[in-house]
Design an enzyme around this catalytic site. Structure first.
Site, PDB file in Angstrom:
ATOM      1  CG  HIS A  31      -0.327  -0.111   2.532  1.00 47.85           C
ATOM      2  ND1 HIS A  31      -0.857  -0.826   3.580  1.00 47.85           N
ATOM      3  CD2 HIS A  31       0.818   0.432   3.018  1.00 47.85           C
ATOM      4  CE1 HIS A  31      -0.054  -0.707   4.633  1.00 47.85           C
ATOM      5  NE2 HIS A  31       0.960   0.060   4.316  1.00 47.85           N
ATOM      6  CG  HIS A  54       0.720   3.892   7.902  1.00 51.32           C
ATOM      7  ND1 HIS A  54      -0.378   3.487   7.184  1.00 51.32           N
ATOM      8  CD2 HIS A  54       1.721   3.029   7.576  1.00 51.32           C
ATOM      9  CE1 HIS A  54      -0.061   2.427   6.451  1.00 51.32           C
ATOM     10  NE2 HIS A  54       1.201   2.134   6.671  1.00 51.32           N
ATOM     11  CG  HIS A 103       8.335  -1.688   3.581  1.00 48.29           C
ATOM     12  ND1 HIS A 103       7.421  -2.693   3.756  1.00 48.29           N
ATOM     13  CD2 HIS A 103       7.697  -0.552   3.958  1.00 48.29           C
ATOM     14  CE1 HIS A 103       6.278  -2.185   4.203  1.00 48.29           C
ATOM     15  NE2 HIS A 103       6.413  -0.885   4.348  1.00 48.29           N
ATOM     16  CD  GLU A 126       2.972  -1.818   6.343  1.00 46.92           C
ATOM     17  OE1 GLU A 126       2.852  -0.663   6.758  1.00 46.92           O
ATOM     18  OE2 GLU A 126       3.167  -2.062   5.130  1.00 46.92           O
TER      19      GLU A 126
HETATM   20  C1  DHB Z   1       6.287   3.333   2.405  1.00 45.98           C
HETATM   21  C2  DHB Z   1       5.673   2.090   2.496  1.00 45.98           C
HETATM   22  C3  DHB Z   1       4.623   1.875   3.379  1.00 45.98           C
HETATM   23  O1  DHB Z   1       3.968   0.687   3.558  1.00 45.98           O
HETATM   24  C4  DHB Z   1       4.175   2.901   4.163  1.00 45.98           C
HETATM   25  O2  DHB Z   1       3.138   2.675   4.961  1.00 45.98           O
HETATM   26  C5  DHB Z   1       4.811   4.149   4.104  1.00 45.98           C
HETATM   27  C6  DHB Z   1       5.850   4.349   3.220  1.00 45.98           C
HETATM   28  C7  DHB Z   1       7.389   3.597   1.443  1.00 45.98           C
HETATM   29  O3  DHB Z   1       7.971   2.658   0.901  1.00 45.98           O
HETATM   30  O4  DHB Z   1       7.690   4.741   1.157  1.00 45.98           O
HETATM   31 FE    FE Z   2       2.514   0.869   5.501  1.00 36.30          FE
END
Ligand code: DHB
Ligand code: FE
Length: 280
Positions: free
Chosen positions: A12, A59, A193, A240
Site C-alpha cells: 500500500h 499509520h 521494507h 505489515e
Molecule cells: C512506504 C511504504 C509503506 O507501507 C508505508 O506505509 C509508508 C511508506 C514507502 O515505501 O515509502
Molecule cells: Fe505501511
C-alpha cells in the site's frame, strides 16, 4: 448467506497513490509496477463484490499513538480519505456495510476477539491505495468497504498465529450473516521494507518470494513465524505482512492463485500482490 469468495493482497505504498493522483502511472519508473495490476483491474470488473473487508493498518493518521487498538473495525457509515500532510487524496469516500460490520464485530467478540469499535475515522493510504490499485479512479468505489485496522506500528503487535485465528473467525462470522452477499477479503501492506534506522531500505526478495509460495498453498508453515522473525527478515515495516495472513485464513484452506506479482523497488519497498479465489 454471505460468503467470502476471493482475497486480494497488495502493498500500500503511499507514493503509488501519489503516482495515480498525479497521472504518473505510465512514467518509466512506475509503469512496470502498474503493469502488475492490469490483471486485477480487469478481473474485478466481472468479480465486483458487494462488500470488501479491508484489513489494513493505519499509520498514526487516525489512530494516533494516544490510543492504539490491536484490532479495530469501522462502524461509521463512511470514512473520508485522511489528510496525511498533503491534503486528502482525491479519491471517493469509503462507504461501510454497517450491518455486516456489526454482525462481524458481534461474532468476533463471541469468538473471544475483543475488537475495538471505531465510530469515526478517516482512512489513510493503507486503505485507499489498494482501492485505487484495484478499482482505478472511479467517481465512487463500486462496493461497500469495511475497514479492519491492525496494529503493526507499536509494540506489542499481534502474532502471526493470532492473525491467522482472526482470519478464521472473520470467515465464520461472514458465513452466518443471513443476507446473500458476495464478500471479498483484502490484506494490505508489505512486502519487505524498512523505512528507518541503519537498515533503512532493506529488501529481502528471497524471503518475500518464499512467503508468497507458502501463503498460497502451505500457509500453516507461515503461522508460527514470530514477530522478531518478520522484523529480522522483512524489516520493521515488513511486519505489515501479518495482515496477509488474516486475508488468507479468511479464505479457508483451498485457494486458487489467479495472479501473483512481485517487483523491487517501489519507493522503499518490495511490492507484492496476489489474487486468490476461494475453493473450499
Ligand atoms: C512506504 C511504504 C509503506 O507501507 C508505508 O506505509 C509508508 C511508506 C514507502 O515505501 O515509502
Ligand atoms: Fe505501511
Amino acid at each position: 448467506m454471505a460468503r467470502i469468495t476471493a482475497g486480494i493482497a497488495t502493498s500500500h505504498v503511499p507514493a503509488i497513490g501519489a503516482a495515480i493522483d498525479l497521472g504518473k502511472t505510465q512514467d518509466e519508473y512506475w509503469k512496470p509496477i502498474f503493469d502488475g495490476y492490469e490483471f486485477v483491474k480487469e478481473w474485478i470488473k466481472s468479480n465486483t463484490p458487494d462488500v470488501v473487508i479491508l484489513v489494513y493498518n493505519d499509520h498514526a493518521s487516525a489512530l494516533m499513538l494516544d490510543i492504539v487498538p490491536t484490532f479495530a473495525i469501522g462502524f461509521a457509515d463512511e470514512f473520508l480519505p485522511a489528510d496525511e500532510g498533503w491534503g486528502r487524496r482525491p479519491v471517493p469516500t469509503v462507504h461501510n456495510h454497517s450491518d455486516l460490520a456489526a454482525h462481524v464485530a458481534e461474532q468476533l467478540v463471541i469468538d473471544e476477539f475483543d475488537i475495538t469499535i471505531i465510530n469515526e475515522m478517516d482512512v489513510d493510504h493503507g486503505c485507499t491505495v489498494p482501492l485505487s490499485l484495484v478499482f482505478g479512479q472511479p467517481e465512487e468505489w463500486p462496493c461497500k468497504v469495511i475497514p479492519l485496522a491492525v496494529n503493526v506500528t507499536q509494540f506489542p503487535t499481534p502474532s502471526g498465529e493470532r492473525c491467522w485465528k482472526l482470519g478464521e473467525a472473520i470467515r465464520n462470522a461472514v458465513k452466518t450473516f443471513p443476507e446473500d452477499l458476495n464478500v471479498q477479503i483484502w490484506g494490505t501492506g508489505g512486502m519487505s521494507h524498512q523505512l528507518q534506522g541503519t537498515r533503512a531500505g532493506l529488501i529481502n526478495a528471497e524471503f518475500d518470494n518464499r512467503f508468497l509460495d507458502l501463503l498460497a498453498h502451505e500457509p500453516e508453515e507461515l503461522t508460527p513465524m514470530t514477530r522478531i522473525e518478520y522484523l529480522r527478515e522483512a524489516g520493521t515495516e515488513g511486519i505489515e505482512l501479518i495482515m496477509w495472513l488474516i486475508m488468507r485464513a479468511a479464505l479457508g484452506y483451498g485457494v486458487e492463485e489467479l495472479h501473483r506479482f512481485y517487483r523491487v523497488p517501489a519507493s522503499n519497498t518490495a511490492v507484492g500482490h496476489v489474487v486468490y479465489e476461494a475453493r473450499s
